[in-house]
Design an enzyme around this catalytic site. Sequence first.
Site, mmCIF file in Angstrom:
data_model
loop_
_atom_site.group_PDB
_atom_site.id
_atom_site.type_symbol
_atom_site.label_atom_id
_atom_site.label_comp_id
_atom_site.label_asym_id
_atom_site.label_seq_id
_atom_site.Cartn_x
_atom_site.Cartn_y
_atom_site.Cartn_z
ATOM 1 N N TRP A 1 9.821 60.968 141.060
ATOM 2 C CA TRP A 1 10.330 62.317 140.339
ATOM 3 C C TRP A 1 10.442 63.355 141.468
ATOM 4 O O TRP A 1 9.505 63.578 142.209
ATOM 5 C CB TRP A 1 9.353 62.622 139.074
ATOM 6 C CG TRP A 1 9.814 63.924 138.897
ATOM 7 C CD1 TRP A 1 11.144 64.263 138.243
ATOM 8 C CD2 TRP A 1 9.247 65.244 138.901
ATOM 9 N NE1 TRP A 1 11.223 65.486 137.831
ATOM 10 C CE2 TRP A 1 9.928 66.128 138.409
ATOM 11 C CE3 TRP A 1 7.946 65.532 139.622
ATOM 12 C CZ2 TRP A 1 9.789 67.583 138.367
ATOM 13 C CZ3 TRP A 1 7.680 66.741 139.756
ATOM 14 C CH2 TRP A 1 8.711 68.066 139.018
ATOM 15 N N GLU B 1 12.949 59.063 137.916
ATOM 16 C CA GLU B 1 12.849 59.773 136.716
ATOM 17 C C GLU B 1 13.693 61.019 136.661
ATOM 18 O O GLU B 1 13.574 61.795 137.449
ATOM 19 C CB GLU B 1 11.523 60.267 136.544
ATOM 20 C CG GLU B 1 10.930 60.824 135.277
ATOM 21 C CD GLU B 1 9.464 61.332 135.278
ATOM 22 O OE1 GLU B 1 8.928 60.767 136.180
ATOM 23 O OE2 GLU B 1 9.125 61.844 134.496
ATOM 24 N N LYS C 1 15.406 64.631 134.802
ATOM 25 C CA LYS C 1 14.926 65.560 134.104
ATOM 26 C C LYS C 1 16.227 66.579 133.754
ATOM 27 O O LYS C 1 17.200 66.762 134.331
ATOM 28 C CB LYS C 1 13.708 66.373 135.215
ATOM 29 C CG LYS C 1 13.214 67.553 134.474
ATOM 30 C CD LYS C 1 11.552 67.626 135.074
ATOM 31 C CE LYS C 1 10.890 68.553 134.324
ATOM 32 N NZ LYS C 1 9.644 68.775 135.011
ATOM 33 N N ASP D 1 11.373 60.120 130.640
ATOM 34 C CA ASP D 1 10.343 60.597 130.170
ATOM 35 C C ASP D 1 10.748 61.442 129.059
ATOM 36 O O ASP D 1 11.824 62.209 128.738
ATOM 37 C CB ASP D 1 9.740 61.822 131.262
ATOM 38 C CG ASP D 1 8.768 62.500 130.937
ATOM 39 O OD1 ASP D 1 8.611 63.343 129.784
ATOM 40 O OD2 ASP D 1 7.721 62.739 131.728
ATOM 41 N N HIS E 1 12.053 65.081 128.884
ATOM 42 C CA HIS E 1 13.028 65.443 129.818
ATOM 43 C C HIS E 1 14.448 65.554 129.171
ATOM 44 O O HIS E 1 15.388 65.222 129.983
ATOM 45 C CB HIS E 1 13.116 64.529 131.107
ATOM 46 C CG HIS E 1 11.733 64.604 131.765
ATOM 47 N ND1 HIS E 1 11.718 64.165 132.972
ATOM 48 C CD2 HIS E 1 10.590 65.719 131.772
ATOM 49 C CE1 HIS E 1 10.385 64.564 133.443
ATOM 50 N NE2 HIS E 1 10.019 65.264 132.617
ATOM 51 N N HIS F 1 8.009 57.245 130.421
ATOM 52 C CA HIS F 1 7.183 57.982 130.440
ATOM 53 C C HIS F 1 6.758 58.793 129.090
ATOM 54 O O HIS F 1 7.573 59.695 128.390
ATOM 55 C CB HIS F 1 7.426 59.299 131.596
ATOM 56 C CG HIS F 1 6.721 58.958 132.899
ATOM 57 N ND1 HIS F 1 6.603 59.906 133.756
ATOM 58 C CD2 HIS F 1 6.257 57.906 133.469
ATOM 59 C CE1 HIS F 1 6.328 59.517 134.895
ATOM 60 N NE2 HIS F 1 5.814 58.046 134.528
ATOM 61 N N ASP G 1 9.607 70.735 127.380
ATOM 62 C CA ASP G 1 8.891 69.705 128.153
ATOM 63 C C ASP G 1 7.396 70.066 128.193
ATOM 64 O O ASP G 1 6.885 70.282 129.463
ATOM 65 C CB ASP G 1 9.531 69.553 129.501
ATOM 66 C CG ASP G 1 8.919 68.450 130.435
ATOM 67 O OD1 ASP G 1 8.278 67.454 129.927
ATOM 68 O OD2 ASP G 1 9.034 68.661 131.524
ATOM 69 N N ASP H 1 4.627 68.461 127.744
ATOM 70 C CA ASP H 1 3.695 67.271 128.088
ATOM 71 C C ASP H 1 2.312 67.486 127.219
ATOM 72 O O ASP H 1 1.232 67.713 127.942
ATOM 73 C CB ASP H 1 3.199 67.597 129.523
ATOM 74 C CG ASP H 1 4.256 67.078 130.486
ATOM 75 O OD1 ASP H 1 4.843 65.759 130.252
ATOM 76 O OD2 ASP H 1 4.824 67.833 131.264
ATOM 77 N N ASP I 1 2.550 59.909 130.427
ATOM 78 C CA ASP I 1 2.692 61.185 131.368
ATOM 79 C C ASP I 1 2.649 62.386 130.517
ATOM 80 O O ASP I 1 3.451 62.627 129.915
ATOM 81 C CB ASP I 1 3.862 61.169 132.065
ATOM 82 C CG ASP I 1 4.132 62.395 133.113
ATOM 83 O OD1 ASP I 1 3.161 62.774 133.229
ATOM 84 O OD2 ASP I 1 5.200 62.631 133.317
HETATM 85 C C1 RNT Z 1 7.549 65.935 135.855
HETATM 86 C C2 RNT Z 1 7.551 64.525 135.482
HETATM 87 C C3 RNT Z 1 6.618 63.572 136.175
HETATM 88 C C4 RNT Z 1 5.321 64.065 136.724
HETATM 89 C C5 RNT Z 1 4.489 63.381 137.312
HETATM 90 C C6 RNT Z 1 3.052 64.255 137.409
HETATM 91 O O1 RNT Z 1 8.059 66.671 135.036
HETATM 92 O O2 RNT Z 1 7.257 64.181 134.129
HETATM 93 O O3 RNT Z 1 6.388 62.223 135.752
HETATM 94 O O4 RNT Z 1 4.806 64.524 135.296
HETATM 95 O O5 RNT Z 1 4.887 62.568 138.136
HETATM 96 ZN ZN ZN Z 2 7.150 61.885 133.563
#
Ligand code: RNT
Ligand code: ZN
Length: 407
Positions: free
Chosen positions: A185, A224, A226, A258, A261, A285, A293, A295, A325
Site C-alpha cells: 500500500w 491495496e 484507496k 480494504d 477504502h 483488509h 476510513d 479503521d 487491518d
Molecule cells: C492504509 C492501508 C494500509 C495500512 C497498513 C498499515 O490506508 O489500509 O493497509 O493500514 O499497511
Molecule cells: Zn489496509
Amino acid sequence: MSKTELRYQVAKDVFAEVGVDTDAAMDLLDRIPISIHCWQIDDLSGFEAPERGLSGGIQATGSDPSKAKTKEEFMRNLTKALSLVPGKKKLALHAIYLDNLGAFVDRDAIEPKHFAFWVDYAKEHGLGLDFNPTYFSHKNADSNFTLSSFDPSIRAFWIEHGKRCRRISDYLGRQLGQVCIDNHWIPDGYKDYTVDKLAHRELLADSMDRIMEEKLDCTVDSWESKLFGLGIESYTVGSHEFYMNYAMKHDNCMVCMDMGHFHPTEQISAKLTAFSVFGKDVMLHVSRPVRWDSDHVVILDDELKEVMLEIARHRLFDTVHIGTDYFDGSINRIAAQALGPRSIKKALLYALLEPTERLAAYEKAGDFTRRLAYCEEMKALPFGLVWDMYCERCGVAGRDWVERVFQ
Ligand code: RNT
Ligand code: ZN
C-alpha cells in the site's frame, strides 16, 4: 457433558432441521486462516524508529495507556492476543517490525536476516506469515509520493524497498512452507485539484513491473487501493480501478480491498464474485469504517456477515485471503487485536451455517417472497451456541475472553 455441549446439542438439532450440519461447519471454520495484522498492538509504531509519528494519511487515535512501549512488551502482548483467537492463523507483519541486529537499517537495505526472529516466533506459535512493505512514515515519503514520484531518486529508493520486501516475503514463505502474501500500500496522491492524473499512474505501473520482475515461488503480491487519505483527499494514484486493471493483465498478483477504502455506501461484499469469475484471487483488509476510513476495531456487523456469506456461498476459501487491518488507540490494544479476528471467525461461522442451497433455490424459482422471509428467519437461529462450542473445542476462552486480557 459441559453446559456448552448441552446447549450445543439443541443448536445442532435446530440447524439440522434446516439441513445444516453444524459439526461440518465447525471443522471447515477451523481450517480457514485469518491473517492478523500485528500493528494494532503499538499503533503502527514498529521497531525501526518508534518515536517517529505516522505519516501517509493514516492515523491512530485514542489514549488508552495499553500501547506497547518496548519490543518485549509488544511480543508479550501480541502472544496474548493471538492466544484468544481460535483456529488457523497467519500473522501479517510490516517492514518496520524488523530486528536491526544492532544498527539502524534503512528501508532500501533490509534483508531476510532482519526478520529471522519472526520465523522462529511463527514456528513456535504455529502461525503462517504475511508481509507488508512500509512505504510511509519515512522522510522519503514526506512528499506523499513514493513509487509514483517524479523524483527519480525517491522512486528508486522505494522500488528497492519493494524488491527487498518481496525477497523477505519469499524467504518467510519458504521457511514456513506456505505462501507469504506481500501486500503493498502506498500513500501517493495529491491534496488538491489535480491536473495530470496520468503521469503518476504511468510511473506507478512501471515501478510495479520492476518490483515484481524477479520470479519468486513462495510469495504472491497484492496491491491495496484507496479512495483518499488525510492530506491526500483529491487524487489517489493507486485507485481500485488502477490496480484491478493491472492485476487483470498480470497473473502474478492480485488486488487488496480494504473495507474502508471505498465510498461509504459501496460494499466490497458485492465485488468478490467479480474477481472469482475471472479466476482472480483477492486479498481482504477487513476493517470498520465509521463514516470514513476510520479503521475502527472490526465487529460482527452486517457488512462483515455479507462478506463472509459471499465467501461461504461460493466456496472462495482458497482464493479470498482474509486479513485484518485497523488501529484503534481508544481501548485496550490486546483486546482490540483479539476482538477483530474473533468477530471475523464468528461471521464466518454464521455464514457457514446458512442453508444456502435452499435459499438459492427460491431465488432461481423466482420466489422472492420466500427468499426474503427465510433469509430473515435464518438470522435468529442459535448460531451463538455453536460459536461457544467452537471456542471450547479450540481451548480458547469463550464469552469472557476479555477478562484474560486483564489477568
Ligand atoms: C492504509 C492501508 C494500509 C495500512 C497498513 C498499515 O490506508 O489500509 O493497509 O493500514 O499497511
Ligand atoms: Zn489496509
